[in-house]
Design an enzyme around this catalytic site. Sequence first.
Site, short mmCIF file in Angstrom:
data_model
loop_
_atom_site.label_atom_id
_atom_site.label_comp_id
_atom_site.label_asym_id
_atom_site.label_seq_id
_atom_site.Cartn_x
_atom_site.Cartn_y
_atom_site.Cartn_z
N SER A 201 -5.47 25.86 -8.43
CA SER A 201 -4.38 25.51 -7.52
C SER A 201 -4.68 25.99 -6.11
CB SER A 201 -3.08 26.14 -8.01
OG SER A 201 -3.20 27.55 -8.04
N ALA A 203 -2.86 27.79 -2.72
CA ALA A 203 -1.79 28.75 -2.51
C ALA A 203 -0.53 28.04 -2.06
CB ALA A 203 -2.21 29.78 -1.47
N ILE A 204 0.61 28.52 -2.56
CA ILE A 204 1.90 28.06 -2.07
C ILE A 204 2.60 29.22 -1.35
CG2 ILE A 204 4.15 27.12 -2.69
CD1 ILE A 204 2.79 25.66 -4.98
N ASP A 263 10.74 31.80 -10.81
CA ASP A 263 9.46 31.97 -11.49
C ASP A 263 9.70 32.58 -12.86
OD1 ASP A 263 6.77 31.80 -11.84
OD2 ASP A 263 6.28 33.62 -10.75
#
Length: 510
Positions: A201, A203-204, A263
């Site tokens: 992925s 980074a968010i 989360d």
Amino acid sequence: MDTLKIRRVAIDTYHENVAYMNRECGIYRAEGFQALSKILISANGNKAVAVLNVVDDKEIVEPGQLGLSEQAFSQLNLEEGGLVTVNHAGPPKSMDAVRRKINGERLDQNDFDDITRDIADSRYSKMEMAAFLVATGQNNLDRDELLFLTRAMLNSGERMNWHEPLVADKHCIGGIPGNRTSMLVVPIVAAHGMLIPKTSSRAITSPAGTADTMEVLANVNLTPDQMLDIVREERGCLGWGGTARLAPVDDMLISVERPLGIDSQGQMVASILSKKLAAGSTHLIIDIPVGPTSKVRHMRQALALRKLFEFVGDRLNLHLEVMITDGRQPVGRGIGPVLEARDVMMVLNNDPNAPADLRQKSLQLAGRIIEFDPDVRGGQGYAIARDILESGRALVKMNDIIKAQGEKEIDLTAGELCYEVLADRDGYVVAIDNFQTAKIARIAGAPMDKKAGVDLLKKLGDKVEKGQPLYRIHAEFSADFKFAKDLARQDSGYLIGDDADQLLIPQIAF
């Protein structure tokens, strides 16, 4: 029936279909549309549901046009200027199941299938996805519901088939800056001959994801066909998962989940396992770091999470093992794409100054994966991984993967703007705040500015003197540099104590 001409509006609405209609449009007035209502757009058998935005500027959309965001335009698959009809779109039928979950009812497999199908078809607005996330968040899913959700997310997109009995992968649940073990595990395992196609992925909310760091060295935007070719030749890759349509519902939920700061453990398990299964993995190592400023802060929480992973993995025919690791501090020295890539290449080059903790953790993870090989006896994996690294075969394999993916012009120098954060007293480093050091690196510009970040000079247990540098902040732009310095002055993220043995939590045997 009245029609409108399609106009492509160059706005990235990030996993949400958005349409734009001029307030003076005759259809807008005749049909009684309202801002944020959902409309059904149809043309030549193609259909798309979108959230309506009403505009008053004819430069954006004229009265006879329907503007579409990049996402909606792509889904409708029409030429600009094509004609479409527009009607009211009712709420997705599966919202009934979401409302039942909000009321505390238990959902079955069909409910989750219907919900994920509607999300994948862009029938949910972000508000409706938020309702689903809140309804299923925290402890609101039992383990069977978690299995149903994972299976539904897995079936929402394409699945890769490598036509091999053993396809290995690893995943860290995150929360630890600098933890770029994948970029070492993949070349080690691939050099051993095992298949390890790693989709990672970006980074968010962190200073760098594996894809951001690998992008310093090579192209990571690989199509499924490119991945297949590279992995057949090199036995491994390090690509960005967003270009392959693997468990797309996961990406759509994450686009809402991250801004809300949601989360939950159940959603995390479903997200990780659906993505790995869609990528064709048969054998998986899950890394769960435990520490006072990591995602998982207590050993009991880690053990409960391990049970969830094992329950779902077992029922979806995934050979899964969980490693609980030390998450009390960042791994390696660099936090940010270039600094992390530098650390990885130092380990691959067997540089004596390479971060020992990054090297050691990567060897442990690679060793466990190598022990999936039926020809390797239990306990031998670490030694095999170490030999592959020390012999230089891992470096050769990494260079081959970089070339196969498309080598970048590599520059591993950090941002020119540099500020040293100094110790405020004599003593020993007894705590490092993962969240704060990551936040400082991000405020400095990472991951968008590849050379921005934090370079750690001291780790847990190190002796320091007042005025000695603890870490350096690197940035490329003065505004980011100023904000990062101000944040570090408010809270450096380091705690200095009198005795190296007085760490904030007891040593845990990992």
